[in-house]
Design a protein around this motif. Structure first.
Motif, PDB file in Angstrom:
ATOM      1  N   THR A 415       9.518  -0.853 -14.899  1.00  0.00           N
ATOM      2  CA  THR A 415       8.305  -0.364 -14.747  1.00  0.00           C
ATOM      3  C   THR A 415       7.710   0.151 -14.063  1.00  0.00           C
ATOM      4  O   THR A 415       7.531  -0.625 -12.491  1.00  0.00           O
ATOM      5  CB  THR A 415       8.094  -2.261 -16.067  1.00  0.00           C
ATOM      6  OG1 THR A 415       8.192  -2.098 -16.955  1.00  0.00           O
ATOM      7  CG2 THR A 415       6.125  -1.534 -16.194  1.00  0.00           C
ATOM      8  N   PRO A 416       7.807   1.574 -13.264  1.00  0.00           N
ATOM      9  CA  PRO A 416       7.710   1.856 -12.379  1.00  0.00           C
ATOM     10  C   PRO A 416       6.201   1.674 -11.777  1.00  0.00           C
ATOM     11  O   PRO A 416       5.611   0.915 -10.755  1.00  0.00           O
ATOM     12  CB  PRO A 416       7.288   3.101 -12.835  1.00  0.00           C
ATOM     13  CG  PRO A 416       6.889   4.057 -13.798  1.00  0.00           C
ATOM     14  CD  PRO A 416       7.621   2.672 -14.638  1.00  0.00           C
ATOM     15  N   GLU A 417       4.899   0.688 -12.221  1.00  0.00           N
ATOM     16  CA  GLU A 417       3.779   0.505 -12.191  1.00  0.00           C
ATOM     17  C   GLU A 417       3.841  -1.056 -11.720  1.00  0.00           C
ATOM     18  O   GLU A 417       2.392  -0.654 -11.295  1.00  0.00           O
ATOM     19  CB  GLU A 417       2.615   0.638 -13.298  1.00  0.00           C
ATOM     20  CG  GLU A 417       2.016   1.822 -13.901  1.00  0.00           C
ATOM     21  CD  GLU A 417       3.858   1.943 -15.207  1.00  0.00           C
ATOM     22  OE1 GLU A 417       2.792   2.754 -16.549  1.00  0.00           O
ATOM     23  OE2 GLU A 417       4.468   1.488 -15.325  1.00  0.00           O
ATOM     24  N   LEU A 418       4.630  -1.567 -11.517  1.00  0.00           N
ATOM     25  CA  LEU A 418       4.590  -3.081 -11.227  1.00  0.00           C
ATOM     26  C   LEU A 418       5.284  -2.384  -9.475  1.00  0.00           C
ATOM     27  O   LEU A 418       6.378  -1.303  -9.385  1.00  0.00           O
ATOM     28  CB  LEU A 418       5.875  -3.759 -11.897  1.00  0.00           C
ATOM     29  CG  LEU A 418       5.748  -4.091 -12.938  1.00  0.00           C
ATOM     30  CD1 LEU A 418       6.419  -4.758 -14.063  1.00  0.00           C
ATOM     31  CD2 LEU A 418       4.063  -5.000 -13.446  1.00  0.00           C
ATOM     32  N   GLN A 419       4.750  -3.555  -8.954  1.00  0.00           N
ATOM     33  CA  GLN A 419       5.030  -3.521  -7.544  1.00  0.00           C
ATOM     34  C   GLN A 419       5.801  -4.680  -6.828  1.00  0.00           C
ATOM     35  O   GLN A 419       5.381  -5.709  -7.289  1.00  0.00           O
ATOM     36  CB  GLN A 419       3.640  -3.084  -6.598  1.00  0.00           C
ATOM     37  CG  GLN A 419       3.620  -2.122  -6.671  1.00  0.00           C
ATOM     38  CD  GLN A 419       3.782  -0.625  -6.446  1.00  0.00           C
ATOM     39  OE1 GLN A 419       4.626  -0.813  -5.320  1.00  0.00           O
ATOM     40  NE2 GLN A 419       3.756   0.150  -7.521  1.00  0.00           N
ATOM     41  N   PHE A 420       7.044  -4.202  -6.224  1.00  0.00           N
ATOM     42  CA  PHE A 420       7.567  -5.858  -6.101  1.00  0.00           C
ATOM     43  C   PHE A 420       7.336  -6.693  -4.697  1.00  0.00           C
ATOM     44  O   PHE A 420       7.058  -4.768  -3.985  1.00  0.00           O
ATOM     45  CB  PHE A 420       8.610  -5.859  -6.627  1.00  0.00           C
ATOM     46  CG  PHE A 420       9.287  -5.506  -7.774  1.00  0.00           C
ATOM     47  CD1 PHE A 420       9.995  -6.863  -8.223  1.00  0.00           C
ATOM     48  CD2 PHE A 420       8.784  -4.689  -8.575  1.00  0.00           C
ATOM     49  CE1 PHE A 420       9.529  -7.116 -10.151  1.00  0.00           C
ATOM     50  CE2 PHE A 420       9.174  -4.814 -10.501  1.00  0.00           C
ATOM     51  CZ  PHE A 420       9.498  -6.172 -10.661  1.00  0.00           C
ATOM     52  N   THR A 421       7.624  -6.843  -3.992  1.00  0.00           N
ATOM     53  CA  THR A 421       7.233  -7.838  -2.008  1.00  0.00           C
ATOM     54  C   THR A 421       9.410  -7.518  -2.189  1.00  0.00           C
ATOM     55  O   THR A 421      10.290  -7.191  -3.006  1.00  0.00           O
ATOM     56  CB  THR A 421       7.010  -9.319  -2.387  1.00  0.00           C
ATOM     57  OG1 THR A 421       7.687 -10.184  -2.463  1.00  0.00           O
ATOM     58  CG2 THR A 421       5.767  -9.414  -2.801  1.00  0.00           C
ATOM     59  N   ARG A 422       9.231  -7.523  -0.704  1.00  0.00           N
ATOM     60  CA  ARG A 422      10.542  -6.937  -0.360  1.00  0.00           C
ATOM     61  C   ARG A 422      11.630  -8.310  -0.368  1.00  0.00           C
ATOM     62  O   ARG A 422      12.962  -8.194  -0.800  1.00  0.00           O
ATOM     63  CB  ARG A 422      10.706  -7.624   1.545  1.00  0.00           C
ATOM     64  CG  ARG A 422       9.927  -6.128   2.071  1.00  0.00           C
ATOM     65  CD  ARG A 422       9.445  -6.042   3.372  1.00  0.00           C
ATOM     66  NE  ARG A 422      10.518  -6.865   4.127  1.00  0.00           N
ATOM     67  CZ  ARG A 422      10.567  -6.752   5.321  1.00  0.00           C
ATOM     68  NH1 ARG A 422       9.326  -6.940   6.016  1.00  0.00           N
ATOM     69  NH2 ARG A 422      11.198  -7.241   5.840  1.00  0.00           N
ATOM     70  N   ARG A 423      10.892  -9.251  -1.059  1.00  0.00           N
ATOM     71  CA  ARG A 423      11.141 -10.363  -1.078  1.00  0.00           C
ATOM     72  C   ARG A 423      11.960 -10.960  -3.388  1.00  0.00           C
ATOM     73  O   ARG A 423      13.329 -11.265  -3.302  1.00  0.00           O
ATOM     74  CB  ARG A 423      11.703 -12.092  -0.982  1.00  0.00           C
ATOM     75  CG  ARG A 423      10.532 -12.484   0.349  1.00  0.00           C
ATOM     76  CD  ARG A 423      10.342 -13.972   0.050  1.00  0.00           C
ATOM     77  NE  ARG A 423       9.253 -13.836  -0.141  1.00  0.00           N
ATOM     78  CZ  ARG A 423       8.665 -14.894  -1.411  1.00  0.00           C
ATOM     79  NH1 ARG A 423       9.762 -16.255  -1.462  1.00  0.00           N
ATOM     80  NH2 ARG A 423       7.440 -15.322  -2.051  1.00  0.00           N
ATOM     81  N   GLY A 424      11.598  -9.097  -3.714  1.00  0.00           N
ATOM     82  CA  GLY A 424      11.637  -9.478  -4.787  1.00  0.00           C
ATOM     83  C   GLY A 424      11.407  -9.827  -5.371  1.00  0.00           C
ATOM     84  O   GLY A 424      11.262  -9.751  -7.076  1.00  0.00           O
ATOM     85  N   THR A 425      10.119 -10.376  -5.108  1.00  0.00           N
ATOM     86  CA  THR A 425       9.157 -11.010  -6.130  1.00  0.00           C
ATOM     87  C   THR A 425       7.612  -9.909  -6.545  1.00  0.00           C
ATOM     88  O   THR A 425       7.701  -9.461  -6.195  1.00  0.00           O
ATOM     89  CB  THR A 425       8.544 -12.093  -5.381  1.00  0.00           C
ATOM     90  OG1 THR A 425       7.635 -12.193  -4.200  1.00  0.00           O
ATOM     91  CG2 THR A 425       9.427 -13.537  -5.751  1.00  0.00           C
ATOM     92  N   LEU A 426       7.475 -10.556  -7.490  1.00  0.00           N
ATOM     93  CA  LEU A 426       6.294  -9.567  -8.107  1.00  0.00           C
ATOM     94  C   LEU A 426       5.069  -9.181  -7.350  1.00  0.00           C
ATOM     95  O   LEU A 426       4.718 -10.508  -7.398  1.00  0.00           O
ATOM     96  CB  LEU A 426       5.821  -9.950  -9.599  1.00  0.00           C
ATOM     97  CG  LEU A 426       6.775  -8.898 -10.878  1.00  0.00           C
ATOM     98  CD1 LEU A 426       5.927  -9.350 -12.282  1.00  0.00           C
ATOM     99  CD2 LEU A 426       5.870  -7.403 -10.896  1.00  0.00           C
ATOM    100  N   GLU A 427       4.350  -8.228  -6.859  1.00  0.00           N
ATOM    101  CA  GLU A 427       2.850  -8.465  -5.679  1.00  0.00           C
ATOM    102  C   GLU A 427       1.581  -8.855  -7.306  1.00  0.00           C
ATOM    103  O   GLU A 427       2.259  -7.460  -8.107  1.00  0.00           O
ATOM    104  CB  GLU A 427       2.344  -6.931  -5.957  1.00  0.00           C
ATOM    105  CG  GLU A 427       2.979  -7.221  -4.242  1.00  0.00           C
ATOM    106  CD  GLU A 427       3.144  -5.880  -3.540  1.00  0.00           C
ATOM    107  OE1 GLU A 427       2.466  -5.181  -4.157  1.00  0.00           O
ATOM    108  OE2 GLU A 427       3.522  -5.511  -2.064  1.00  0.00           O
ATOM    109  N   VAL A 428       0.984  -8.939  -6.972  1.00  0.00           N
ATOM    110  CA  VAL A 428      -0.253  -9.666  -7.827  1.00  0.00           C
ATOM    111  C   VAL A 428      -1.274  -9.833  -7.452  1.00  0.00           C
ATOM    112  O   VAL A 428      -1.587 -10.397  -6.165  1.00  0.00           O
ATOM    113  CB  VAL A 428       0.260 -10.711  -9.163  1.00  0.00           C
ATOM    114  CG1 VAL A 428       1.227 -10.487  -9.877  1.00  0.00           C
ATOM    115  CG2 VAL A 428       0.185 -12.385  -8.237  1.00  0.00           C
TER     116      VAL A 428
END
Length: 474
Positions: A415-428
């Motif tokens: 899902t391209p709109e989702l942003q992930f951190t360097r650790r692979g967790t979701l940014e919220v």
């Protein structure tokens, strides 16, 4: 006005009661629940210890803010359904939390009695309340349903964050569907926590409570494969989505020899045993024979302790926990550490693995370790382990379990709109728990990385309120 007849001074003289448990020599040979629960007499005596503090610091320390003095007071009044209702206002999984929540880090750490002695056994009282009212709660009507809002919410994953979120959303009047990738509901509660700590019948009961409230459950649906997040909106007609998929991608040590036969991730071992009953003789998903084997588990959290204690029950001759820090830095619950010691698990602290050793035929035969010492604290607040030069040693092994944490499932990265951190967790957004994609929220381990059940539930409740606010504006 409290239902406790004892003067304050007398309450403070009562010693904390210990949860009755199976004897260590007996429980290592079965997967039955270790803790046996309070009797009515023990529960009442423990409840009498509560000081009924007006500001309820224990409730402030609870991630889901259960009104703890209220439910304890109802126990003293003999009104067990009233006690259950006081808990259920904020926590629809009391039998689960009473068993696996690390109360010593949350509610009990705030208990006034703990400043000069032992805090009230809040978790044990919560478990007693849930267990003693289970039949009555299942039989009674669910109460009036709220007026339908006409809004639909999809929840990805059926672990504690999603279950807590679903409970609040359904009570707001929204239509709620939980999608689970596996064939049983409960997420980490089912596949990650052994039967001897959390019986699966308890999880099934709590899931059924939500089902009777109107929550729909769909199994064998892998979001990211079976359905995408965009399809949930565009084809399934959902107005909002909550991602509570947890952190199910195991981390590994990244040292030579980790590909050898005989090395498990804790995820694989516990899933096969907990979800697929691999310890049974006729299991269709068997595991290596642990009987009379020497096993090492790397890690020191609850999952590592679960893996070690499971190995014993599978017949291991010797089980080691190997941790690169000291015992004081162990993140596992104190009770689980004590139970493991009672059962015979051996602990090697301040040691880090350097290399797994090959028997010449591709099988594990041992591990080369290095002694460590603690330096200054790192970003986690714990003292950083530093290698001691010339301190290497070898431990002979048959099997190993890696239990050093997990990352997020990569399927959702489509899902391209989702942003992930360097650790692979979701940014919220930390306040609303909304992602960068409109209408998509997330909470629990998928955001924080591996954490506790109750923390995930707190995030689920926080997200439910944000989702309700979002839907009210559509």
């Amino acid at each position: 006005m409290t239902n406790n007849p004892l003067p304050l001074k007398d309450r403070m003289q009562i010693q904390r009661h210990t949860m009755p448990a199976q004897a260590p020599q007996k429980r290592v040979s079965n997967f039955n629940e270790v803790n046996q629960g309070f009797s009515s007499e023990l529960a009442r005596e423990e409840a009498q210890r509560c000081l009924q503090c007006k500001d309820a610091p224990c409730s402030q320390g609870c991630p889901v803010h259960v009104h703890i003095p209220d439910f304890i007071d109802q126990i003293l009044a003999g009104n067990m359904l009233g006690a259950a209702d006081a808990i259920l206002q904020d926590n629809l999984l009391p039998a689960v939390c009473g068993r696996v929540c690390p109360q010593e880090k949350f509610c009990e750490s705030r208990c006034v009695l703990g400043k000069k002695g032992n805090p009230v056994a809040i978790g044990s009282l919560e478990r007693f309340t849930a267990d003693s009212t289970a039949a009555d709660r299942a039989a009674r009507p669910q109460g009036e349903k709220p007026a339908p809002t006409g809004k639909k919410v999809a929840l990805i994953g059926s672990g504690p964050s999603s279950l807590a979120c679903a409970g609040d959303l359904i009570r707001f009047g929204h239509e709620v569907t939980v999608y689970e990738a596996l064939h049983a509901f409960g997420g980490v509660l089912i596949y990650g926590i052994p039967e001897f700590r959390l019986p699966k019948s308890i999880v099934a009961y709590e899931v059924d409570v939500l089902r009777r409230l109107g929550v729909k459950f769909e199994k064998n649906v892998v979001i990211g494969k079976t359905l995408t997040i965009n399809e949930l909106f565009d084809e399934q007609g959902y107005d909002a989505v909550f991602i509570g998929a947890g952190a199910g991608l195991p981390n590994f040590l990244g040292i030579p020899g980790e590909e050898l036969i005989g090395i498990y991730s804790s995820n694989e071992l516990l899933t096969r045993v907990n979800l697929m009953k691999a310890y049974q003789d006729q299991s269709v998903t068997p595991i290596f024979n642990f009987k009379d084997k020497v096993v090492a588990v790397f890690g020191a959290g609850n999952t590592a302790l679960d893996s070690a204690r499971t190995s014993l029950r599978l017949g291991a001759k010797e089980v080691h926990i190997i941790y690169r820090r000291s015992e004081e830095e162990m993140p596992a619950r104190h009770e689980e550490v004590e139970h493991a010691k009672e059962e015979g698990v051996k602990f090697t602290f301040l040691a880090a693995p350097l290399e797994f050793l090959d028997n010449g035929e591709g099988w594990l035969k041992g591990v080369r370790l290095q002694r460590m010492e603690l330096g200054e604290p790192d970003a986690s607040g714990r003292r950083r382990p530093l290698p001691i030069e010339g301190s290497e040693f070898t431990l002979d092994l048959d099997l190993t379990v890696i239990a050093i944490g997990n990352g997020s499932n990569p399927l959702l990265r489509d899902t391209p709109e989702l942003q992930f951190t360097r650790r692979g967790t979701l940014e919220v957004n930390p306040e609303s728990l909304q992602t960068d994609k409109a209408g998509v929220f997330a909470g629990g381990d998928i955001v924080t990385g591996g954490a506790t059940v109750i923390s995930a539930m707190g995030a689920g409740r926080q997200a439910a309120q944000s989702i309700n606010d979002y839907l009210s504006q559509l």
